[in-house]
Scaffold this active site. Sequence first.
Site, mmCIF file in Angstrom:
data_model
loop_
_atom_site.group_PDB
_atom_site.id
_atom_site.type_symbol
_atom_site.label_atom_id
_atom_site.label_comp_id
_atom_site.label_asym_id
_atom_site.label_seq_id
_atom_site.Cartn_x
_atom_site.Cartn_y
_atom_site.Cartn_z
ATOM 1 N N HIS A 12 -10.481 -3.859 0.643
ATOM 2 C CA HIS A 12 -9.167 -3.259 0.873
ATOM 3 C C HIS A 12 -9.141 -1.856 0.289
ATOM 4 C CE1 HIS A 12 -8.765 -5.240 -3.127
ATOM 5 N NE2 HIS A 12 -8.287 -4.043 -3.416
HETATM 6 C C1 T46 Z 1 -8.777 -3.845 -6.597
HETATM 7 C C2 T46 Z 1 -10.015 -4.560 -6.987
HETATM 8 C C3 T46 Z 1 -10.943 -3.726 -7.832
HETATM 9 C C4 T46 Z 1 -2.023 -10.611 -8.734
HETATM 10 O O1 T46 Z 1 -1.166 -11.525 -8.639
HETATM 11 N N1 T46 Z 1 -1.840 -9.594 -9.627
HETATM 12 C C5 T46 Z 1 -2.736 -8.589 -9.761
HETATM 13 O O2 T46 Z 1 -2.525 -7.684 -10.594
HETATM 14 C C6 T46 Z 1 -3.918 -8.610 -8.948
HETATM 15 C C7 T46 Z 1 -4.951 -7.506 -9.089
HETATM 16 C C8 T46 Z 1 -4.093 -9.641 -8.085
HETATM 17 N N2 T46 Z 1 -3.159 -10.623 -7.972
HETATM 18 C C9 T46 Z 1 -3.385 -11.728 -7.028
HETATM 19 C C10 T46 Z 1 -3.450 -11.337 -5.574
HETATM 20 C C11 T46 Z 1 -4.376 -12.372 -4.988
HETATM 21 O O3 T46 Z 1 -3.652 -13.538 -4.647
HETATM 22 O O4 T46 Z 1 -4.668 -12.293 -7.339
HETATM 23 C C12 T46 Z 1 -5.306 -12.718 -6.155
HETATM 24 C C13 T46 Z 1 -6.681 -12.076 -6.037
HETATM 25 O O5 T46 Z 1 -6.525 -10.678 -5.764
HETATM 26 P P1 T46 Z 1 -7.467 -9.897 -4.751
HETATM 27 O O6 T46 Z 1 -7.963 -10.801 -3.697
HETATM 28 O O7 T46 Z 1 -6.753 -8.651 -4.315
HETATM 29 O O8 T46 Z 1 -8.687 -9.510 -5.737
HETATM 30 P P2 T46 Z 1 -9.907 -8.520 -5.459
HETATM 31 O O9 T46 Z 1 -10.917 -8.811 -6.487
HETATM 32 O O10 T46 Z 1 -10.319 -8.542 -4.047
HETATM 33 O O11 T46 Z 1 -9.282 -7.043 -5.736
HETATM 34 C C14 T46 Z 1 -8.832 -6.690 -7.020
HETATM 35 C C15 T46 Z 1 -7.477 -5.975 -6.934
HETATM 36 O O12 T46 Z 1 -6.546 -6.796 -6.223
HETATM 37 C C16 T46 Z 1 -7.568 -4.641 -6.246
HETATM 38 O O13 T46 Z 1 -6.388 -3.890 -6.456
HETATM 39 O O14 T46 Z 1 -8.801 -2.639 -6.422
HETATM 40 O O15 T46 Z 1 -9.772 -5.817 -7.647
#
Ligand code: T46
Length: 132
Positions: free
Chosen positions: A49
Site C-alpha cells: 500500500h
Molecule cells: C505501513 C507499514 C510499514 C491498526 O489498527 N493500527 C495501526 O496503527 C496499524 C499500523 C494497523 N492497524 C491494523 C490495520 C490492520 O487490520 O492492523 C492490521 C494490520 O495492518 P496492515 O495490514 O496495514 O499492516 P502492514 O504491515 O501491511 O503495514 C503496516 C502499516 O499499516 C503501514 O502504515 O506503512 O506497516
Amino acid sequence: MEPEFIYFNEITDGRGGLVALEQNRNIPFEIKRVYYIYGTPENVRRGFHAHKALQQVAVCVKGACSFLLDNGRETVDCRLDSPTYGLYIGNNIWREMYDFTEDCVLMVLASELYDEADYIRDYEKFTLIVQQ
Ligand code: T46
C-alpha cells in the site's frame, strides 16, 4: 530513486548503546503514533500500500527486514538491519516489506493517528494518483 535513511546519534559506553528519537529533531515530523511489527514468518510479505498523507520512519530495532519502495516511476530495495538508522517514507510511496529475520522487530514512527482512509491499497489506483 534512493532510500532516505536517517542515521541516529548513538550514545555508547561500557553499558551498551542508546539512541533517542525526538519529534522535529532527528524525526522530521510530530510523532503521533508508534507501532511495531514482530513474529513475521519467513517468506511473508507485508505492506502492499501507499499513504495519501502519512509520513513514517521505520527502524529495525532488532533483527532485519527489507523494504521495496516504489514512487510510481522507480523502485528501490533496501535492508534495515540496525537500530542506529531509520528509513524515512513520505506520502505516495508504495511499500512492501519482506525477508524478515525470525527475531525482527520493526518499529514505525508515524506522523498521524491510524486512519484506514489514508491507505491506498490498490496498485492501479496508486499509479493513477502519482501520475496526476
Ligand atoms: C505501513 C507499514 C510499514 C491498526 O489498527 N493500527 C495501526 O496503527 C496499524 C499500523 C494497523 N492497524 C491494523 C490495520 C490492520 O487490520 O492492523 C492490521 C494490520 O495492518 P496492515 O495490514 O496495514 O499492516 P502492514 O504491515 O501491511 O503495514 C503496516 C502499516 O499499516 C503501514 O502504515 O506503512 O506497516
